[in-house]
Design a protein around this motif. Sequence first.
Motif, short mmCIF file in Angstrom:
data_model
loop_
_atom_site.label_atom_id
_atom_site.label_comp_id
_atom_site.label_asym_id
_atom_site.label_seq_id
_atom_site.Cartn_x
_atom_site.Cartn_y
_atom_site.Cartn_z
N SER A 156 11.89 2.17 -2.87
CA SER A 156 11.11 3.38 -2.66
C SER A 156 9.77 2.99 -2.05
O SER A 156 8.90 2.45 -2.74
CB SER A 156 10.89 4.14 -3.98
N GLU A 157 9.63 3.25 -0.76
CA GLU A 157 8.40 2.86 -0.07
C GLU A 157 7.18 3.57 -0.63
O GLU A 157 6.12 2.96 -0.80
CB GLU A 157 8.54 3.15 1.43
N SER A 158 7.32 4.84 -0.96
CA SER A 158 6.19 5.59 -1.50
C SER A 158 5.77 5.04 -2.85
O SER A 158 4.56 4.93 -3.15
CB SER A 158 6.54 7.08 -1.62
N SER A 159 6.74 4.69 -3.69
CA SER A 159 6.41 4.10 -4.99
C SER A 159 5.73 2.75 -4.83
O SER A 159 4.79 2.42 -5.57
CB SER A 159 7.68 3.95 -5.83
N ALA A 160 6.20 1.96 -3.85
CA ALA A 160 5.58 0.67 -3.60
C ALA A 160 4.12 0.82 -3.18
O ALA A 160 3.25 0.05 -3.59
CB ALA A 160 6.37 -0.08 -2.52
N GLU A 161 3.84 1.85 -2.37
CA GLU A 161 2.45 2.10 -1.96
C GLU A 161 1.60 2.51 -3.15
O GLU A 161 0.44 2.09 -3.28
CB GLU A 161 2.42 3.17 -0.88
N LEU A 162 2.15 3.34 -4.03
CA LEU A 162 1.41 3.78 -5.21
C LEU A 162 1.10 2.61 -6.15
O LEU A 162 0.10 2.62 -6.86
CB LEU A 162 2.20 4.85 -5.96
N MET A 163 1.97 1.60 -6.14
CA MET A 163 1.74 0.42 -6.97
C MET A 163 0.75 -0.55 -6.34
O MET A 163 0.43 -1.58 -6.92
CB MET A 163 3.07 -0.31 -7.23
N GLY A 164 0.26 -0.21 -5.15
CA GLY A 164 -0.72 -1.07 -4.50
C GLY A 164 -0.14 -2.26 -3.76
O GLY A 164 -0.86 -3.20 -3.43
N LEU A 165 1.16 -2.24 -3.51
CA LEU A 165 1.80 -3.34 -2.80
C LEU A 165 1.49 -3.25 -1.31
O LEU A 165 1.23 -2.18 -0.77
CB LEU A 165 3.32 -3.30 -3.02
N LYS A 166 1.52 -4.39 -0.64
CA LYS A 166 1.19 -4.45 0.78
C LYS A 166 2.42 -4.09 1.60
O LYS A 166 3.11 -4.96 2.16
CB LYS A 166 0.66 -5.83 1.13
N VAL A 167 2.69 -2.80 1.67
CA VAL A 167 3.90 -2.30 2.32
C VAL A 167 3.88 -2.57 3.82
O VAL A 167 4.86 -3.06 4.39
CB VAL A 167 4.07 -0.79 2.04
#
Length: 340
Positions: free
Chosen positions: A217-228
């Motif tokens: 889930s790209e959106s979830s990864a962004e919310l977790m602060g990951l460097k998408v």
Amino acid sequence: MTAVETEKAPRNAVFAGIDTFVNRHASVLPTVAAAVILSVLLVGANIRFDGRFLTPGNISALLLNNAFLMVLAVGMTFVIVTAGIDLSVGSVMGFTGILGASMLSGGVPAIVVIPTMLVAGALIGLLIGVLVQYFNVQPFIASLAGLFLGRGLAYVVSLNSIRVEDPVVLWLQTTRFRLGDWYITPTGIIALVVVAIGALVMQYTRFGRTVYAVGGSESSAELMGLKVARTKVMVYVISGLCGGLAGLLLTAFSGAGYPRYGIGTELDVIATVVIGGTLLAGGRGYVLGSMIGVFVFATITTIISFMGAEQSWTHIIVGGLLLLFIVVQRAIVARTSRTG
């Protein structure tokens, strides 16, 4: 409790245990299935050909003939796990191969040529990654552009085959490290090292975990602060780098560069990765599974050669397996979604 209910209770417990196992290990089941299919193919072929198939020389040749495909599969695994696709790998391999052969024929030393091939592949991958991430171009379209770019550049370098006579490059294929009747070439060692590095990166590094998170889930990864953004660009750079390395291995294998090398190879690579258990929707997949997928593909090709049949049957059989694995993947995703 009646006798019938008493009899059903253990059965229900068994089915419940199977359901629990499937739900907990859903991501590895396609890879396990690929390993089972590979085992069946090897044993069945050995029986069919009276023990002449599972010989050290024949099994060693599976890696010898498909080292470049294995390297491409590693890069493709990174891309597909992020829910992307890279159609450029075949043309990148062809371009870097003819580029390297042209430079070698012009007297450029291999110590300069080899890094140039790798960088050229990585740059095309970087271009695709930038298009996907920063220009919101669909991966299919962006990598299709990379496919045409790589093939066009290959034709610019040369329209004809260029023979390679550099001893360093030829050493990669002609050298045999033997253990009895078994052997391995430097190209095979390079392919296995790339697989090992890819597997370790995917499973034990922050970057690898981010790759899985982006695919899940790209959106979830962004919310977790990951460097998408960086991750999505890097997977295409890795795929391009693998394309450049595959160009080197194929050039060493064939002893020449040719601008038409790699036509259709991207489809073979995608097929092997999917057969190895990587989910096209992203979020699940293993580099080791992709290696198994390559061996499935190689084994089918070798069996058909033993039978003296047309090689078109390879694509027919692989197409059938691909369809089967896509159906299995969809069933597993649907099941885990319901239980989740």
